[in-house]
Design a protein around this motif. Sequence first.
Motif, mmCIF file in Angstrom:
data_model
loop_
_atom_site.group_PDB
_atom_site.id
_atom_site.type_symbol
_atom_site.label_atom_id
_atom_site.label_comp_id
_atom_site.label_asym_id
_atom_site.label_seq_id
_atom_site.Cartn_x
_atom_site.Cartn_y
_atom_site.Cartn_z
ATOM 1 N N CYS A 32 37.019 6.925 22.899
ATOM 2 C CA CYS A 32 35.675 7.466 22.738
ATOM 3 C C CYS A 32 35.178 7.998 24.080
ATOM 4 C CB CYS A 32 34.716 6.420 22.176
ATOM 5 S SG CYS A 32 34.847 4.803 22.935
ATOM 6 N N CYS A 33 34.250 8.946 24.017
ATOM 7 C CA CYS A 33 33.825 9.654 25.218
ATOM 8 C C CYS A 33 33.078 8.798 26.245
ATOM 9 C CB CYS A 33 32.999 10.886 24.858
ATOM 10 S SG CYS A 33 31.455 10.546 24.010
ATOM 11 N N PRO A 34 32.367 7.719 25.875
ATOM 12 C CA PRO A 34 31.708 6.942 26.922
ATOM 13 C C PRO A 34 32.684 6.324 27.924
ATOM 14 C CG PRO A 34 30.736 6.444 24.800
ATOM 15 C CD PRO A 34 31.958 7.269 24.530
ATOM 16 N N PHE A 35 33.972 6.320 27.569
ATOM 17 C CA PHE A 35 34.955 5.712 28.471
ATOM 18 C C PHE A 35 35.955 6.734 29.019
ATOM 19 C CE2 PHE A 35 33.554 2.260 25.643
ATOM 20 C CZ PHE A 35 33.019 1.423 26.607
ATOM 21 N N PHE A 36 35.561 8.019 29.025
ATOM 22 C CA PHE A 36 36.385 9.014 29.691
ATOM 23 C C PHE A 36 36.624 8.571 31.139
ATOM 24 C CE2 PHE A 36 35.198 13.067 27.072
ATOM 25 C CZ PHE A 36 35.892 12.553 25.986
ATOM 26 N N GLY A 37 37.835 8.746 31.609
ATOM 27 C CA GLY A 37 38.170 8.398 32.982
ATOM 28 C C GLY A 37 38.579 6.961 33.175
ATOM 29 N N ASP A 38 38.452 6.136 32.140
ATOM 30 C CA ASP A 38 38.827 4.720 32.221
ATOM 31 C C ASP A 38 40.146 4.537 31.490
ATOM 32 O OD1 ASP A 38 39.093 1.954 31.977
ATOM 33 O OD2 ASP A 38 36.934 1.626 31.819
ATOM 34 N N ASP A 39 41.212 4.288 32.237
ATOM 35 C CA ASP A 39 42.552 4.222 31.649
ATOM 36 C C ASP A 39 42.716 3.106 30.630
ATOM 37 O OD1 ASP A 39 43.422 6.428 33.019
ATOM 38 O OD2 ASP A 39 44.358 5.304 34.650
ATOM 39 N N ARG A 40 41.819 2.136 30.632
ATOM 40 C CA ARG A 40 41.908 1.062 29.634
ATOM 41 C C ARG A 40 41.650 1.591 28.226
ATOM 42 N NH1 ARG A 40 37.509 -3.003 31.429
ATOM 43 N NH2 ARG A 40 36.448 -0.989 31.713
ATOM 44 N N TYR A 41 40.996 2.752 28.130
ATOM 45 C CA TYR A 41 40.646 3.341 26.848
ATOM 46 C C TYR A 41 41.419 4.635 26.587
ATOM 47 C CZ TYR A 41 36.835 0.009 27.246
ATOM 48 O OH TYR A 41 36.110 -1.155 27.398
ATOM 49 N N CYS A 42 42.447 4.870 27.375
ATOM 50 C CA CYS A 42 43.227 6.104 27.287
ATOM 51 C C CYS A 42 44.455 5.906 26.399
ATOM 52 C CB CYS A 42 43.653 6.547 28.687
ATOM 53 S SG CYS A 42 44.627 8.064 28.708
ATOM 54 N N LEU A 43 44.627 6.819 25.424
ATOM 55 C CA LEU A 43 45.771 6.756 24.519
ATOM 56 C C LEU A 43 46.972 7.518 25.051
ATOM 57 C CD1 LEU A 43 43.986 7.367 21.080
ATOM 58 C CD2 LEU A 43 44.039 5.304 22.486
ATOM 59 N N GLY A 44 46.776 8.301 26.098
ATOM 60 C CA GLY A 44 47.864 9.071 26.676
ATOM 61 C C GLY A 44 47.368 10.391 27.225
ATOM 62 N N ASP A 45 48.276 11.142 27.842
ATOM 63 C CA ASP A 45 47.959 12.389 28.525
ATOM 64 C C ASP A 45 48.662 13.549 27.829
ATOM 65 O OD1 ASP A 45 47.684 14.520 30.380
ATOM 66 O OD2 ASP A 45 47.506 13.100 32.035
ATOM 67 N N LEU A 46 47.907 14.588 27.460
ATOM 68 C CA LEU A 46 48.486 15.737 26.775
ATOM 69 C C LEU A 46 49.434 16.535 27.650
ATOM 70 C CD1 LEU A 46 45.306 16.960 24.856
ATOM 71 C CD2 LEU A 46 47.360 15.949 23.848
ATOM 72 N N LYS A 47 49.423 16.274 28.928
ATOM 73 C CA LYS A 47 50.397 16.924 29.806
ATOM 74 C C LYS A 47 51.777 16.289 29.659
ATOM 75 C CE LYS A 47 47.724 16.341 33.475
ATOM 76 N NZ LYS A 47 46.409 16.045 32.862
ATOM 77 N N ASP A 48 51.824 15.118 29.039
ATOM 78 C CA ASP A 48 53.092 14.403 28.886
ATOM 79 C C ASP A 48 53.663 14.473 27.478
ATOM 80 O OD1 ASP A 48 52.832 13.532 31.549
ATOM 81 O OD2 ASP A 48 51.656 11.777 30.928
ATOM 82 N N TRP A 102 48.915 10.135 19.502
ATOM 83 C CA TRP A 102 48.077 9.460 18.507
ATOM 84 C C TRP A 102 48.856 8.379 17.747
ATOM 85 C CZ3 TRP A 102 43.122 8.904 17.643
ATOM 86 C CH2 TRP A 102 42.695 8.410 16.405
ATOM 87 N N HIS A 103 50.105 8.680 17.423
ATOM 88 C CA HIS A 103 50.914 7.753 16.637
ATOM 89 C C HIS A 103 51.810 6.869 17.510
ATOM 90 C CE1 HIS A 103 49.628 9.431 12.843
ATOM 91 N NE2 HIS A 103 49.974 10.653 13.231
ATOM 92 N N GLY A 104 51.654 6.961 18.832
ATOM 93 C CA GLY A 104 52.521 6.214 19.744
ATOM 94 C C GLY A 104 52.112 4.753 19.922
ATOM 95 N N GLU A 105 52.978 4.002 20.552
ATOM 96 C CA GLU A 105 52.742 2.568 20.775
ATOM 97 C C GLU A 105 51.523 2.314 21.650
ATOM 98 O OE1 GLU A 105 55.925 0.062 22.061
ATOM 99 O OE2 GLU A 105 57.373 0.978 20.688
ATOM 100 N N THR A 106 51.355 3.125 22.700
ATOM 101 C CA THR A 106 50.207 2.926 23.596
ATOM 102 C C THR A 106 48.899 3.086 22.834
ATOM 103 O OG1 THR A 106 51.430 3.696 25.542
ATOM 104 C CG2 THR A 106 49.028 3.773 25.656
ATOM 105 N N ALA A 107 48.809 4.128 22.014
ATOM 106 C CA ALA A 107 47.589 4.363 21.247
ATOM 107 C C ALA A 107 47.305 3.210 20.296
ATOM 108 C CB ALA A 107 47.699 5.673 20.473
ATOM 109 N N ARG A 108 48.328 2.745 19.616
ATOM 110 C CA ARG A 108 48.119 1.625 18.688
ATOM 111 C C ARG A 108 47.648 0.387 19.430
ATOM 112 N NH1 ARG A 108 52.842 3.800 16.232
ATOM 113 N NH2 ARG A 108 54.165 2.334 17.386
#
Length: 356
Positions: A286-302, A309-315
Amino acid sequence: MANLFLDGSKLFHHLDEVERWDEGEAFAPIHVEVDPTGSCNHRCLFCYADHYNHALGMLPRELFLNLMRNMGEMGVKSCLLAGTGEPLVNKHTVDAALAGFEAGVDMALNTNAIVLNEDKAARVLPALTWLRCSVMGHDAKTYAQVHVTKPKDFDIALANIAKAVEIKKQNGLSVTIGIQQVLLPENGKGVPELARIAKEIGVDYYVLKPFSVDQRNNYDADGKTALELMHEFEPELQQAAALGDENFNSIIRWNTFGDDGSRIYSNCLGLPFISQIAADGKVYTCCPFFGDDRYCLGDLKDASFSELWHGETARAVRKRVEEKQDVKKCMTHCRHHQINTQLWQLRNPPDHVSFI
Protein backbone atom coordinates in the motif's frame (compact mmCIF):
# COMPACT_ATOMS: atom_id res chain seq x y z
CA MET A 1 -26.39 11.33 -15.48
CA ALA A 2 -23.68 8.77 -14.76
CA ASN A 3 -24.58 5.99 -12.32
CA LEU A 4 -21.74 6.83 -9.94
CA PHE A 5 -20.94 5.25 -6.59
CA LEU A 6 -18.02 7.05 -4.94
CA ASP A 7 -18.82 6.61 -1.26
CA GLY A 8 -17.94 3.01 -0.46
CA SER A 9 -16.47 -0.16 -1.94
CA LYS A 10 -17.57 -2.10 -5.04
CA LEU A 11 -15.82 -5.28 -3.88
CA PHE A 12 -18.95 -7.44 -3.84
CA HIS A 13 -19.34 -6.90 -7.57
CA HIS A 14 -16.30 -9.19 -7.86
CA LEU A 15 -17.59 -12.26 -6.08
CA ASP A 16 -15.41 -14.68 -8.07
CA GLU A 17 -12.30 -13.06 -6.60
CA VAL A 18 -13.86 -12.87 -3.14
CA GLU A 19 -14.60 -16.61 -3.30
CA ARG A 20 -11.06 -17.38 -4.43
CA TRP A 21 -9.72 -15.24 -1.59
CA ASP A 22 -11.92 -17.08 0.88
CA GLU A 23 -10.59 -20.39 -0.44
CA GLY A 24 -6.98 -19.20 -0.17
CA GLU A 25 -6.41 -19.29 -3.94
CA ALA A 26 -4.08 -16.97 -5.85
CA PHE A 27 -5.49 -14.42 -8.29
CA ALA A 28 -4.51 -11.15 -9.96
CA PRO A 29 -5.41 -7.96 -8.09
CA ILE A 30 -8.65 -6.42 -9.26
CA HIS A 31 -7.19 -2.94 -9.13
CA VAL A 32 -3.68 -1.49 -9.39
CA GLU A 33 -2.68 2.07 -8.55
CA VAL A 34 0.48 3.28 -10.25
CA ASP A 35 2.60 6.26 -9.22
CA PRO A 36 4.22 7.47 -12.48
CA THR A 37 6.41 10.00 -10.66
CA GLY A 38 7.16 11.38 -7.23
CA SER A 39 7.67 14.82 -8.71
CA CYS A 40 4.89 17.38 -8.46
CA ASN A 41 4.29 20.90 -9.72
CA HIS A 42 2.32 21.76 -6.55
CA ARG A 43 2.93 21.35 -2.80
CA CYS A 44 -0.60 20.96 -1.43
CA LEU A 45 -0.97 21.66 2.28
CA PHE A 46 -2.70 18.36 3.02
CA CYS A 47 -0.75 16.06 0.67
CA TYR A 48 -0.64 12.56 2.14
CA ALA A 49 2.73 12.02 0.44
CA ASP A 50 4.44 15.05 1.98
CA HIS A 51 6.83 12.97 4.06
CA TYR A 52 8.29 11.41 0.90
CA ASN A 53 9.57 14.86 -0.09
CA HIS A 54 8.65 13.97 -3.69
CA ALA A 55 11.85 11.95 -4.02
CA LEU A 56 10.61 8.53 -5.22
CA GLY A 57 11.81 9.05 -8.78
CA MET A 58 10.06 8.48 -12.09
CA LEU A 59 9.02 5.33 -13.97
CA PRO A 60 11.07 4.92 -17.18
CA ARG A 61 9.21 4.44 -20.43
CA GLU A 62 9.79 0.76 -21.19
CA LEU A 63 9.21 -0.38 -17.62
CA PHE A 64 6.04 1.72 -17.48
CA LEU A 65 4.59 0.41 -20.75
CA ASN A 66 5.60 -3.19 -20.06
CA LEU A 67 3.84 -2.95 -16.71
CA MET A 68 0.60 -1.89 -18.43
CA ARG A 69 0.81 -4.76 -20.93
CA ASN A 70 1.62 -7.30 -18.23
CA MET A 71 -1.38 -6.18 -16.15
CA GLY A 72 -3.64 -6.92 -19.10
CA GLU A 73 -2.06 -10.33 -19.62
CA MET A 74 -2.52 -11.38 -16.00
CA GLY A 75 -6.13 -10.22 -15.73
CA VAL A 76 -5.96 -6.96 -13.78
CA LYS A 77 -9.31 -5.22 -14.28
CA SER A 78 -8.51 -1.58 -13.56
CA CYS A 79 -5.59 0.78 -13.13
CA LEU A 80 -5.45 4.29 -11.68
CA LEU A 81 -2.54 6.56 -12.58
CA ALA A 82 -2.14 8.79 -9.55
CA GLY A 83 0.30 8.64 -6.64
CA THR A 84 2.77 10.78 -4.75
CA GLY A 85 3.31 13.31 -7.55
CA GLU A 86 1.49 14.75 -10.55
CA PRO A 87 1.19 11.82 -13.01
CA LEU A 88 1.46 13.97 -16.12
CA VAL A 89 4.86 15.30 -15.05
CA ASN A 90 6.04 11.92 -16.35
CA LYS A 91 6.03 12.46 -20.13
CA HIS A 92 5.25 8.76 -20.70
CA THR A 93 2.01 8.69 -18.70
CA VAL A 94 -0.27 9.26 -21.70
CA ASP A 95 1.42 6.48 -23.67
CA ALA A 96 1.15 4.19 -20.65
CA ALA A 97 -2.58 4.89 -20.37
CA LEU A 98 -2.98 3.99 -24.04
CA ALA A 99 -0.94 0.80 -23.55
CA GLY A 100 -3.08 -0.24 -20.61
CA PHE A 101 -6.29 0.44 -22.51
CA GLU A 102 -5.05 -1.57 -25.49
CA ALA A 103 -4.20 -4.43 -23.10
CA GLY A 104 -7.80 -4.54 -21.90
CA VAL A 105 -7.40 -2.73 -18.57
CA ASP A 106 -9.92 -0.07 -17.52
CA MET A 107 -7.75 3.04 -17.12
CA ALA A 108 -8.22 6.14 -14.96
CA LEU A 109 -6.18 9.27 -14.25
CA ASN A 110 -5.99 11.64 -11.30
CA THR A 111 -4.41 15.00 -12.15
CA ASN A 112 -4.30 18.62 -11.02
CA ALA A 113 -4.82 19.41 -14.74
CA ILE A 114 -2.09 22.06 -14.94
CA VAL A 115 -0.17 20.22 -17.67
CA LEU A 116 -3.27 18.56 -19.16
CA ASN A 117 -3.03 20.60 -22.33
CA GLU A 118 -5.25 20.11 -25.38
CA ASP A 119 -2.86 17.68 -27.07
CA LYS A 120 -2.52 15.44 -24.00
CA ALA A 121 -6.26 15.50 -23.37
CA ALA A 122 -7.09 14.60 -26.97
CA ARG A 123 -4.72 11.63 -26.82
CA VAL A 124 -5.51 10.27 -23.37
CA LEU A 125 -9.28 10.76 -23.00
CA PRO A 126 -10.28 7.97 -25.44
CA ALA A 127 -8.27 5.51 -23.31
CA LEU A 128 -9.82 6.47 -19.97
CA THR A 129 -12.83 5.18 -18.10
CA TRP A 130 -12.63 8.28 -15.93
CA LEU A 131 -10.60 11.42 -15.39
CA ARG A 132 -10.64 13.10 -11.99
CA CYS A 133 -9.15 16.57 -11.55
CA SER A 134 -8.07 17.88 -8.15
CA VAL A 135 -9.19 21.46 -7.50
CA MET A 136 -8.96 22.52 -3.87
CA GLY A 137 -10.29 26.07 -3.93
CA HIS A 138 -13.18 28.05 -5.39
CA ASP A 139 -11.09 31.10 -6.28
CA ALA A 140 -7.50 31.90 -7.19
CA LYS A 141 -6.55 33.00 -3.67
CA THR A 142 -7.86 29.91 -1.88
CA TYR A 143 -6.57 27.65 -4.64
CA ALA A 144 -3.06 29.09 -4.38
CA GLN A 145 -3.13 28.83 -0.59
CA VAL A 146 -4.09 25.14 -0.55
CA HIS A 147 -2.13 24.01 -3.61
CA VAL A 148 0.85 26.15 -2.54
CA THR A 149 1.29 27.55 -6.02
CA LYS A 150 0.70 30.73 -8.02
CA PRO A 151 -2.87 32.08 -8.25
CA LYS A 152 -2.75 31.93 -12.05
CA ASP A 153 -2.78 28.13 -11.86
CA PHE A 154 -6.44 28.29 -10.85
CA ASP A 155 -7.47 29.65 -14.24
CA ILE A 156 -5.09 27.30 -16.05
CA ALA A 157 -6.58 24.24 -14.33
CA LEU A 158 -10.17 25.25 -15.03
CA ALA A 159 -9.41 26.10 -18.66
CA ASN A 160 -7.75 22.72 -19.20
CA ILE A 161 -10.67 20.88 -17.58
CA ALA A 162 -13.13 22.82 -19.74
CA LYS A 163 -11.14 21.87 -22.83
CA ALA A 164 -11.21 18.20 -21.80
CA VAL A 165 -15.01 18.42 -21.49
CA GLU A 166 -15.18 19.99 -24.95
CA ILE A 167 -13.02 17.22 -26.45
CA LYS A 168 -15.21 14.59 -24.81
CA LYS A 169 -18.38 16.07 -26.25
CA GLN A 170 -16.97 16.73 -29.72
CA ASN A 171 -15.78 13.14 -30.06
CA GLY A 172 -18.66 11.40 -28.31
CA LEU A 173 -16.35 9.83 -25.73
CA SER A 174 -17.67 7.77 -22.83
CA VAL A 175 -15.04 8.94 -20.33
CA THR A 176 -16.48 10.31 -17.08
CA ILE A 177 -14.86 13.62 -16.05
CA GLY A 178 -15.03 14.96 -12.52
CA ILE A 179 -13.63 17.58 -10.17
CA GLN A 180 -12.57 16.42 -6.73
CA GLN A 181 -12.04 18.54 -3.63
CA VAL A 182 -10.76 17.61 -0.16
CA LEU A 183 -12.57 19.39 2.68
CA LEU A 184 -10.20 21.51 4.77
CA PRO A 185 -10.58 24.44 7.18
CA GLU A 186 -9.10 26.66 4.46
CA ASN A 187 -11.65 25.85 1.74
CA GLY A 188 -14.89 24.80 3.46
CA LYS A 189 -16.74 28.07 2.92
CA GLY A 190 -16.16 27.91 -0.83
CA VAL A 191 -17.46 24.37 -1.38
CA PRO A 192 -20.80 25.45 -2.94
CA GLU A 193 -19.07 27.84 -5.31
CA LEU A 194 -16.60 25.23 -6.56
CA ALA A 195 -19.47 22.78 -7.09
CA ARG A 196 -21.26 25.50 -9.07
CA ILE A 197 -18.14 26.13 -11.17
CA ALA A 198 -17.82 22.40 -11.86
CA LYS A 199 -21.42 22.28 -13.05
CA GLU A 200 -20.91 25.36 -15.23
CA ILE A 201 -17.79 23.89 -16.84
CA GLY A 202 -19.82 20.82 -17.77
CA VAL A 203 -18.00 18.02 -15.95
CA ASP A 204 -20.06 14.97 -15.04
CA TYR A 205 -19.63 15.38 -11.33
CA TYR A 206 -18.17 17.22 -8.38
CA VAL A 207 -17.11 15.17 -5.34
CA LEU A 208 -16.01 16.25 -1.88
CA LYS A 209 -14.08 13.87 0.35
CA PRO A 210 -12.34 14.00 3.76
CA PHE A 211 -8.58 14.37 4.15
CA SER A 212 -6.54 11.46 5.46
CA VAL A 213 -4.41 11.85 8.55
CA ASP A 214 -0.85 10.51 8.52
CA GLN A 215 1.21 11.28 11.60
CA ARG A 216 4.35 11.56 9.46
CA ASN A 217 3.00 14.74 7.83
CA ASN A 218 2.81 18.20 9.37
CA TYR A 219 -0.69 19.21 8.27
CA ASP A 220 -3.44 18.40 10.78
CA ALA A 221 -6.42 20.54 9.66
CA ASP A 222 -6.20 22.68 12.80
CA GLY A 223 -6.54 19.52 14.87
CA LYS A 224 -10.04 18.83 13.57
CA THR A 225 -11.26 15.44 12.42
CA ALA A 226 -12.99 14.94 9.10
CA LEU A 227 -16.27 14.44 10.94
CA GLU A 228 -15.82 17.70 12.84
CA LEU A 229 -15.15 19.54 9.59
CA MET A 230 -18.24 17.99 8.06
CA HIS A 231 -20.37 19.33 10.91
CA GLU A 232 -18.68 22.74 10.81
CA PHE A 233 -19.38 23.22 7.12
CA GLU A 234 -22.57 21.15 6.83
CA PRO A 235 -24.67 24.08 5.50
CA GLU A 236 -22.13 24.61 2.71
CA LEU A 237 -22.00 20.89 1.96
CA GLN A 238 -25.79 20.72 1.74
CA GLN A 239 -25.80 23.66 -0.67
CA ALA A 240 -23.27 21.89 -2.89
CA ALA A 241 -25.19 18.61 -2.80
CA ALA A 242 -28.38 20.41 -3.88
CA LEU A 243 -26.76 21.37 -7.21
CA GLY A 244 -27.07 17.83 -8.53
CA ASP A 245 -29.58 17.21 -11.32
CA GLU A 246 -30.19 14.83 -14.23
CA ASN A 247 -27.03 16.04 -15.98
CA PHE A 248 -24.67 16.62 -13.05
CA ASN A 249 -23.75 14.70 -9.92
CA SER A 250 -22.79 16.72 -6.86
CA ILE A 251 -21.49 14.15 -4.41
CA ILE A 252 -20.63 14.66 -0.77
CA ARG A 253 -19.11 11.48 0.59
CA TRP A 254 -21.30 11.51 3.69
CA ASN A 255 -20.58 7.88 4.61
CA THR A 256 -16.84 8.41 4.47
CA PHE A 257 -17.08 11.63 6.48
CA GLY A 258 -19.18 9.79 9.06
CA ASP A 259 -16.47 7.14 9.36
CA ASP A 260 -13.86 8.66 11.65
CA GLY A 261 -11.24 6.17 10.47
CA SER A 262 -11.65 3.82 13.42
CA ARG A 263 -11.42 0.19 12.44
CA ILE A 264 -13.76 -2.66 13.37
CA TYR A 265 -11.22 -5.08 11.91
CA SER A 266 -8.02 -6.24 13.55
CA ASN A 267 -6.21 -7.39 10.40
CA CYS A 268 -5.55 -5.96 6.96
CA LEU A 269 -7.35 -8.51 4.78
CA GLY A 270 -7.67 -6.63 1.50
CA LEU A 271 -4.10 -6.79 0.22
CA PRO A 272 -4.78 -9.46 -2.46
CA PHE A 273 -7.36 -7.22 -4.17
CA ILE A 274 -5.38 -4.00 -4.65
CA SER A 275 -1.74 -3.40 -5.49
CA GLN A 276 0.13 -0.11 -5.42
CA ILE A 277 3.28 0.63 -7.39
CA ALA A 278 5.63 3.48 -6.58
CA ALA A 279 7.62 5.71 -8.90
CA ASP A 280 10.79 3.90 -7.81
CA GLY A 281 9.53 0.86 -9.75
CA LYS A 282 8.80 -1.20 -6.64
CA VAL A 283 5.54 -2.96 -5.84
CA TYR A 284 4.17 -2.36 -2.35
CA THR A 285 1.30 -3.58 -0.22
CA CYS A 286 0.00 0.00 0.00
CA CYS A 287 1.13 3.55 -0.72
CA PRO A 288 1.55 4.77 2.89
CA PHE A 289 4.57 2.47 3.07
CA PHE A 290 6.29 3.41 -0.19
CA GLY A 291 10.04 3.32 0.37
CA ASP A 292 9.80 0.84 3.26
CA ASP A 293 11.24 -2.49 2.14
CA ARG A 294 9.25 -4.34 4.80
CA TYR A 295 6.17 -3.69 2.65
CA CYS A 296 7.82 -4.23 -0.74
CA LEU A 297 6.75 -7.19 -2.89
CA GLY A 298 9.63 -6.76 -5.32
CA ASP A 299 11.19 -4.50 -7.94
CA LEU A 300 9.90 -4.25 -11.52
CA LYS A 301 13.46 -3.76 -12.69
CA ASP A 302 14.11 -7.36 -11.66
CA ALA A 303 10.94 -9.18 -12.76
CA SER A 304 7.50 -8.61 -14.29
CA PHE A 305 4.57 -7.53 -12.17
CA SER A 306 2.96 -10.95 -12.60
CA GLU A 307 6.10 -12.73 -11.42
CA LEU A 308 6.42 -10.44 -8.41
CA TRP A 309 2.73 -10.59 -7.49
CA HIS A 310 2.63 -14.39 -7.45
CA GLY A 311 6.15 -14.84 -6.03
CA GLU A 312 7.22 -16.13 -2.63
CA THR A 313 8.32 -12.71 -1.37
CA ALA A 314 4.93 -11.18 -2.14
CA ARG A 315 3.06 -13.99 -0.43
CA ALA A 316 5.29 -13.72 2.64
CA VAL A 317 4.95 -9.93 2.87
CA ARG A 318 1.17 -9.99 2.48
CA LYS A 319 0.93 -12.74 5.11
CA ARG A 320 3.11 -10.82 7.56
CA VAL A 321 1.17 -7.58 7.09
CA GLU A 322 -2.17 -9.35 7.42
CA GLU A 323 -1.12 -11.10 10.63
CA LYS A 324 1.23 -8.59 12.28
CA GLN A 325 0.31 -5.07 11.15
CA ASP A 326 -1.23 -2.87 13.85
CA VAL A 327 -4.02 -1.40 11.75
CA LYS A 328 -4.85 1.17 14.43
CA LYS A 329 -1.58 2.92 13.57
CA CYS A 330 -2.27 3.08 9.83
CA MET A 331 -3.30 6.20 7.95
CA THR A 332 -7.01 7.02 8.32
CA HIS A 333 -9.23 6.27 5.32
CA CYS A 334 -6.47 4.22 3.69
CA ARG A 335 -7.14 2.63 0.31
CA HIS A 336 -7.91 -0.78 1.85
CA HIS A 337 -10.08 0.49 4.71
CA GLN A 338 -13.56 -0.08 3.26
CA ILE A 339 -12.55 -3.40 1.68
CA ASN A 340 -11.12 -4.55 5.00
CA THR A 341 -14.39 -3.67 6.73
CA GLN A 342 -16.38 -5.79 4.27
CA LEU A 343 -13.99 -8.74 4.38
CA TRP A 344 -13.86 -8.67 8.17
CA GLN A 345 -17.65 -8.87 8.31
CA LEU A 346 -17.53 -11.80 5.89
CA ARG A 347 -14.97 -13.65 8.00
CA ASN A 348 -16.63 -12.66 11.30
CA PRO A 349 -20.37 -12.89 10.67
CA PRO A 350 -22.88 -11.76 13.31
CA ASP A 351 -25.44 -14.09 14.82
CA HIS A 352 -28.60 -15.00 12.86
CA VAL A 353 -27.21 -14.16 9.41
CA SER A 354 -30.24 -15.75 7.70
CA PHE A 355 -32.33 -12.82 8.92
CA ILE A 356 -31.09 -10.44 6.26
